[in-house]
Motif scaffolding. Sequence first.
Motif, mmCIF file in Angstrom:
data_model
loop_
_atom_site.group_PDB
_atom_site.id
_atom_site.type_symbol
_atom_site.label_atom_id
_atom_site.label_comp_id
_atom_site.label_asym_id
_atom_site.label_seq_id
_atom_site.Cartn_x
_atom_site.Cartn_y
_atom_site.Cartn_z
ATOM 1 N N LEU A 13 0.794 -1.228 0.000
ATOM 2 C CA LEU A 13 0.000 0.000 0.000
ATOM 3 C C LEU A 13 0.828 1.281 0.000
ATOM 4 O O LEU A 13 0.288 2.357 -0.273
ATOM 5 N N LEU A 14 2.123 1.186 0.321
ATOM 6 C CA LEU A 14 2.978 2.381 0.332
ATOM 7 C C LEU A 14 4.260 2.161 -0.485
ATOM 8 O O LEU A 14 5.364 2.458 -0.018
ATOM 9 N N ASP A 38 5.466 3.801 -2.880
ATOM 10 C CA ASP A 38 6.086 5.058 -3.307
ATOM 11 C C ASP A 38 6.453 5.964 -2.134
ATOM 12 O O ASP A 38 6.900 7.094 -2.351
ATOM 13 N N LEU A 39 6.270 5.507 -0.905
ATOM 14 C CA LEU A 39 6.530 6.339 0.277
ATOM 15 C C LEU A 39 7.472 5.593 1.224
ATOM 16 O O LEU A 39 7.049 5.026 2.226
ATOM 17 N N TYR A 91 7.483 6.416 5.244
ATOM 18 C CA TYR A 91 6.305 5.919 5.958
ATOM 19 C C TYR A 91 6.297 4.399 5.999
ATOM 20 O O TYR A 91 5.908 3.793 6.993
ATOM 21 N N ARG A 92 6.717 3.809 4.900
ATOM 22 C CA ARG A 92 6.776 2.338 4.839
ATOM 23 C C ARG A 92 7.722 1.792 5.902
ATOM 24 O O ARG A 92 7.393 0.842 6.632
ATOM 25 N N LEU A 116 -3.385 14.085 4.128
ATOM 26 C CA LEU A 116 -3.391 13.047 3.098
ATOM 27 C C LEU A 116 -2.343 11.978 3.396
ATOM 28 O O LEU A 116 -2.579 10.786 3.165
ATOM 29 N N ASP A 117 -1.199 12.407 3.918
ATOM 30 C CA ASP A 117 -0.174 11.434 4.306
ATOM 31 C C ASP A 117 -0.673 10.551 5.435
ATOM 32 O O ASP A 117 -0.410 9.340 5.459
ATOM 33 N N ARG A 143 -2.851 7.906 3.989
ATOM 34 C CA ARG A 143 -2.076 6.846 3.343
ATOM 35 C C ARG A 143 -1.456 5.905 4.377
ATOM 36 O O ARG A 143 -1.453 4.684 4.201
ATOM 37 N N ILE A 144 -0.935 6.465 5.458
ATOM 38 C CA ILE A 144 -0.338 5.639 6.510
ATOM 39 C C ILE A 144 -1.403 4.797 7.195
ATOM 40 O O ILE A 144 -1.161 3.647 7.586
ATOM 41 N N LEU A 187 -4.097 3.404 6.003
ATOM 42 C CA LEU A 187 -4.671 2.290 5.245
ATOM 43 C C LEU A 187 -4.060 0.935 5.616
ATOM 44 O O LEU A 187 -4.801 -0.023 5.889
#
Length: 381
Positions: A115-116, A118-119, A122-123, A263-264, A267-268, A270
Amino acid sequence: MSTENLAAPDVERGVVAKLSTLDRFLPVWILVAMALGLIGGRLIPGLGAALGAVTVDGISLPIALGLLVMMYPVLAKVRYDRLDTVTGDRRLLVSSLVLNWVIGPALMFALAWLLLPDLPEYRTGLIIVGLARCIAMVIIWNDLACGDREAAAVLVALNSVFQVFAFAALGWFYLVVLPGWLGLPTAGLEVSAWDIARSVLIFLGIPLVAGYLTRRLGERAKGRDWYESRLLPRLGPFALYGLLFTIVVLFALQGDAITSQPLDVVRIALPLLAYFPLMWAGSFALGAAVGLGYARTTTLAFTAAGNNFELAIAVAIATFGVTSGQALAGVVGPLIEVPVLVALVYVSLALRRRFTPHLPVTTSGAGSTSDPAGPPTHRSP
């Protein structure tokens, strides 16, 4: 329709009705505490800096005090003379070790990459959260869900020992070795076993010793009946007071990061929204399948689903910096974990009747943080 099915809703209502007002509306108080922390952190100048000015093992002093207050009353409820009935349950211990140290980190790794992709910051932060197995708030959730209090104490201790020896090694494996094998980018993690051991000794060792001495000295002076009917009702509510205080301070410290990057945060959130229910449901199903009984199945599920976000945040800040994406991911962890696991407390209570269909309507919420009566008497064979 059978009489069992007719009685089942009454059983559940009977359990919930016996909870104190503080316990029954816990999701409301938690949401209020989150809101107060976020608003205070945004509107009161210098509040975050003041709260974080003094630290204990990398954790803000107010948060450290909140954690100690939160854990002490529940550990004072543990009947330490019953722990041998838990350590002899190999099904429980083996299941817990596999779920916490094999399934849990692997599931978080998979969800973070899925799910992350591209990040990377955070990943990495989420993978660190997945490696930090719960040693604190899980005791609260287990207690509210009428789990086995003694089993929770043993599994928390087991997680603590494994955390000291396994955290750094697993961090290296999941952030460096495994991504390398899979042809994925790697991330470094430098944390010593002593750093983890010190955190465990402070945030688990102190309240554990205090709880043990309180029970031992209290029972010796006044007897078990007095201890559980008079003293524990006075101590019990402080567990949730400490929890709510900790949440307020935590979100006050990180309010800017959370509200300035909504928004970040989504994403985290999810992967976390998938992780906690999947871990809890899988662990609950496993406990039921191997015949642990309701109390220990519940304990297994919550100890496997919860994570030690205090340690994850401390490691992320120490390794990558207080303003890093890794630290933000650690902070979002409790933002999702707390309401999800509170909801799962109610799911667990609803499932309780499947294990004890003939449970009398007058059964109390023995696991409640304000109920001194001790854990439910149902035990696995």
